[in-house]
Design a protein around this motif. Sequence first.
Motif, PDB file in Angstrom:
ATOM      1  N   PRO A   1      52.080 100.704  69.907  1.00 16.46           N
ATOM      2  CA  PRO A   1      51.365 100.437  68.650  1.00 16.46           C
ATOM      3  C   PRO A   1      49.857 100.620  68.772  1.00 16.46           C
ATOM      4  CG  PRO A   1      53.059  98.786  69.029  1.00 16.46           C
ATOM      5  CD  PRO A   1      52.941  99.572  70.292  1.00 16.46           C
ATOM      6  N   GLN A   2      49.293 100.279  69.954  1.00 16.46           N
ATOM      7  CA  GLN A   2      47.853 100.442  70.110  1.00 16.46           C
ATOM      8  C   GLN A   2      47.474 101.912  70.173  1.00 16.46           C
ATOM      9  OE1 GLN A   2      45.510  97.653  70.130  1.00 16.46           O
ATOM     10  NE2 GLN A   2      44.576  99.538  69.379  1.00 16.46           N
ATOM     11  N   VAL A   3      48.311 102.727  70.812  1.00 15.34           N
ATOM     12  CA  VAL A   3      48.055 104.161  70.848  1.00 15.34           C
ATOM     13  C   VAL A   3      48.153 104.752  69.441  1.00 15.34           C
ATOM     14  CG1 VAL A   3      48.903 106.377  71.707  1.00 15.34           C
ATOM     15  CG2 VAL A   3      48.797 104.397  73.243  1.00 15.34           C
ATOM     16  N   TYR A   4      49.142 104.290  68.687  1.00 15.62           N
ATOM     17  CA  TYR A   4      49.282 104.742  67.296  1.00 15.62           C
ATOM     18  C   TYR A   4      48.001 104.457  66.513  1.00 15.62           C
ATOM     19  CZ  TYR A   4      50.719 104.440  62.384  1.00 15.62           C
ATOM     20  OH  TYR A   4      50.794 104.570  61.018  1.00 15.62           O
ATOM     21  N   ASN A   5      47.486 103.245  66.619  1.00 18.76           N
ATOM     22  CA  ASN A   5      46.257 102.890  65.901  1.00 18.76           C
ATOM     23  C   ASN A   5      45.063 103.681  66.431  1.00 18.76           C
ATOM     24  OD1 ASN A   5      47.406 101.115  64.123  1.00 18.76           O
ATOM     25  ND2 ASN A   5      46.914  99.283  65.295  1.00 18.76           N
ATOM     26  N   ALA A   6      45.019 103.873  67.742  1.00 18.52           N
ATOM     27  CA  ALA A   6      43.906 104.627  68.323  1.00 18.52           C
ATOM     28  C   ALA A   6      43.864 106.048  67.775  1.00 18.52           C
ATOM     29  CB  ALA A   6      44.040 104.641  69.847  1.00 18.52           C
ATOM     30  N   ARG A   7      45.019 106.650  67.605  1.00 22.86           N
ATOM     31  CA  ARG A   7      45.063 108.007  67.061  1.00 22.86           C
ATOM     32  C   ARG A   7      44.611 108.020  65.604  1.00 22.86           C
ATOM     33  NH1 ARG A   7      46.708 111.530  70.565  1.00 22.86           N
ATOM     34  NH2 ARG A   7      48.162 111.018  72.257  1.00 22.86           N
ATOM     35  N   ARG A   8      44.898 106.976  64.863  1.00 22.80           N
ATOM     36  CA  ARG A   8      44.432 106.901  63.480  1.00 22.80           C
ATOM     37  C   ARG A   8      42.907 106.904  63.414  1.00 22.80           C
ATOM     38  NH1 ARG A   8      45.754 101.786  61.311  1.00 22.80           N
ATOM     39  NH2 ARG A   8      44.811 102.601  59.407  1.00 22.80           N
ATOM     40  N   PHE A   9      42.258 106.393  64.480  1.00 20.09           N
ATOM     41  CA  PHE A   9      40.801 106.314  64.504  1.00 20.09           C
ATOM     42  C   PHE A   9      40.191 107.376  65.426  1.00 20.09           C
ATOM     43  CE2 PHE A   9      41.790 102.325  62.550  1.00 20.09           C
ATOM     44  CZ  PHE A   9      40.687 102.027  61.755  1.00 20.09           C
ATOM     45  N   ASP A  10      40.969 108.430  65.694  1.00 22.45           N
ATOM     46  CA  ASP A  10      40.472 109.619  66.398  1.00 22.45           C
ATOM     47  C   ASP A  10      39.959 109.330  67.803  1.00 22.45           C
ATOM     48  OD1 ASP A  10      40.995 111.281  64.156  1.00 22.45           O
ATOM     49  OD2 ASP A  10      39.105 110.652  63.248  1.00 22.45           O
ATOM     50  N   TYR A  11      40.635 108.422  68.502  1.00 25.87           N
ATOM     51  CA  TYR A  11      40.281 108.189  69.902  1.00 25.87           C
ATOM     52  C   TYR A  11      40.708 109.398  70.730  1.00 25.87           C
ATOM     53  CZ  TYR A  11      40.013 105.993  74.501  1.00 25.87           C
ATOM     54  OH  TYR A  11      39.706 105.698  75.809  1.00 25.87           O
ATOM     55  N   ASP A  12      39.869 109.799  71.676  1.00 27.11           N
ATOM     56  CA  ASP A  12      40.132 110.978  72.501  1.00 27.11           C
ATOM     57  C   ASP A  12      40.950 110.572  73.732  1.00 27.11           C
ATOM     58  OD1 ASP A  12      40.161 113.324  73.898  1.00 27.11           O
ATOM     59  OD2 ASP A  12      37.982 113.510  74.086  1.00 27.11           O
ATOM     60  N   PHE A  13      42.197 111.022  73.784  1.00 19.74           N
ATOM     61  CA  PHE A  13      43.080 110.706  74.898  1.00 19.74           C
ATOM     62  C   PHE A  13      43.091 111.794  75.972  1.00 19.74           C
ATOM     63  CE2 PHE A  13      44.937 107.730  71.845  1.00 19.74           C
ATOM     64  CZ  PHE A  13      45.191 106.634  72.657  1.00 19.74           C
ATOM     65  N   ALA A  14      42.121 112.712  75.945  1.00 18.67           N
ATOM     66  CA  ALA A  14      42.106 113.815  76.902  1.00 18.67           C
ATOM     67  C   ALA A  14      42.071 113.331  78.347  1.00 18.67           C
ATOM     68  CB  ALA A  14      40.920 114.734  76.621  1.00 18.67           C
ATOM     69  N   ALA A  15      41.424 112.205  78.590  1.00 21.52           N
ATOM     70  CA  ALA A  15      41.304 111.672  79.950  1.00 21.52           C
ATOM     71  C   ALA A  15      42.336 110.571  80.218  1.00 21.52           C
ATOM     72  CB  ALA A  15      39.893 111.142  80.181  1.00 21.52           C
ATOM     73  N   SER A  16      43.419 110.553  79.434  1.00 19.58           N
ATOM     74  CA  SER A  16      44.430 109.496  79.569  1.00 19.58           C
ATOM     75  C   SER A  16      45.829 110.095  79.736  1.00 19.58           C
ATOM     76  CB  SER A  16      44.392 108.586  78.334  1.00 19.58           C
ATOM     77  OG  SER A  16      43.109 108.085  78.090  1.00 19.58           O
ATOM     78  N   PRO A  17      46.048 110.912  80.768  1.00 19.32           N
ATOM     79  CA  PRO A  17      47.352 111.565  80.907  1.00 19.32           C
ATOM     80  C   PRO A  17      48.507 110.605  81.160  1.00 19.32           C
ATOM     81  CG  PRO A  17      46.020 111.915  82.881  1.00 19.32           C
ATOM     82  CD  PRO A  17      45.122 111.311  81.847  1.00 19.32           C
ATOM     83  N   ARG A  18      48.262 109.496  81.835  1.00 18.94           N
ATOM     84  CA  ARG A  18      49.338 108.540  82.102  1.00 18.94           C
ATOM     85  C   ARG A  18      49.764 107.842  80.810  1.00 18.94           C
ATOM     86  NH1 ARG A  18      51.254 108.950  87.556  1.00 18.94           N
ATOM     87  NH2 ARG A  18      49.472 109.752  88.760  1.00 18.94           N
TER      88      ARG A  18
END
Length: 216
Positions: free
Chosen positions: A167-184
């Motif tokens: 759920p936190q990742v879902y919300n983070a994507r709604r707010f355009d958080y950059d997951f490029a450095a979060s492969p795990r």
Amino acid sequence: MKLYGYYRSSTSYRLRIALNLKGLDYDIEPVNLLKSEQRGDAFRARNPFAGVPMLEASGRDRAQSMAILEWLDEAHPARPLLPADIEDRYICRELAMAIATELHAPLNLPVLKYLTNELEQDKEAVGIWYRHWLEKTLVPLEQRLEQLETGDFLFDRPGLFEAVLLPQVYNARRFDYDFAASPRITAIEEACLALPAFIAAHPDNQPDTPEKEKVL
């Protein structure tokens, strides 16, 4: 069991995932946070915290999602959310609590409303706020996952940690958080989103999801 929640509430989302992973039957009773239905007298009389989720189970109303997750594992031990080994249980709690305690408080709806209404911050400023707090916790979380050399899940199958993370990742994507450095983190997200328990729990697939958002 009856789960009172809001389709896009991260804490409601984590409860849906957990209930699905444990194979428990439950009905959903939507509570519209945008209309402040959780603050109505009837709801507040049952849940003084005036928030979601609330789980009606075993003759009582249960509030606070992390406490409910622990109760579910104790009351319904089949398909446990926590691993058997005490050190693995600690790791699971460490990572889940980092998300639940460090991110939910500064990023929940009442805070965002306060920033917008009382402090008169625009959408861009609220986004900066949101991503700042995400980075503070998700960067060390990714580092911990790297130390643990995780694959598709924290351990051999999804459990409490994944129920809190997705759920936190879902919300983070709604707010355009950059997951490029979060492969795990993104590897776990991808693996979970392919599973029926997570698909059924997704905000796009709830009875109160607006039709325009039902994309899955």
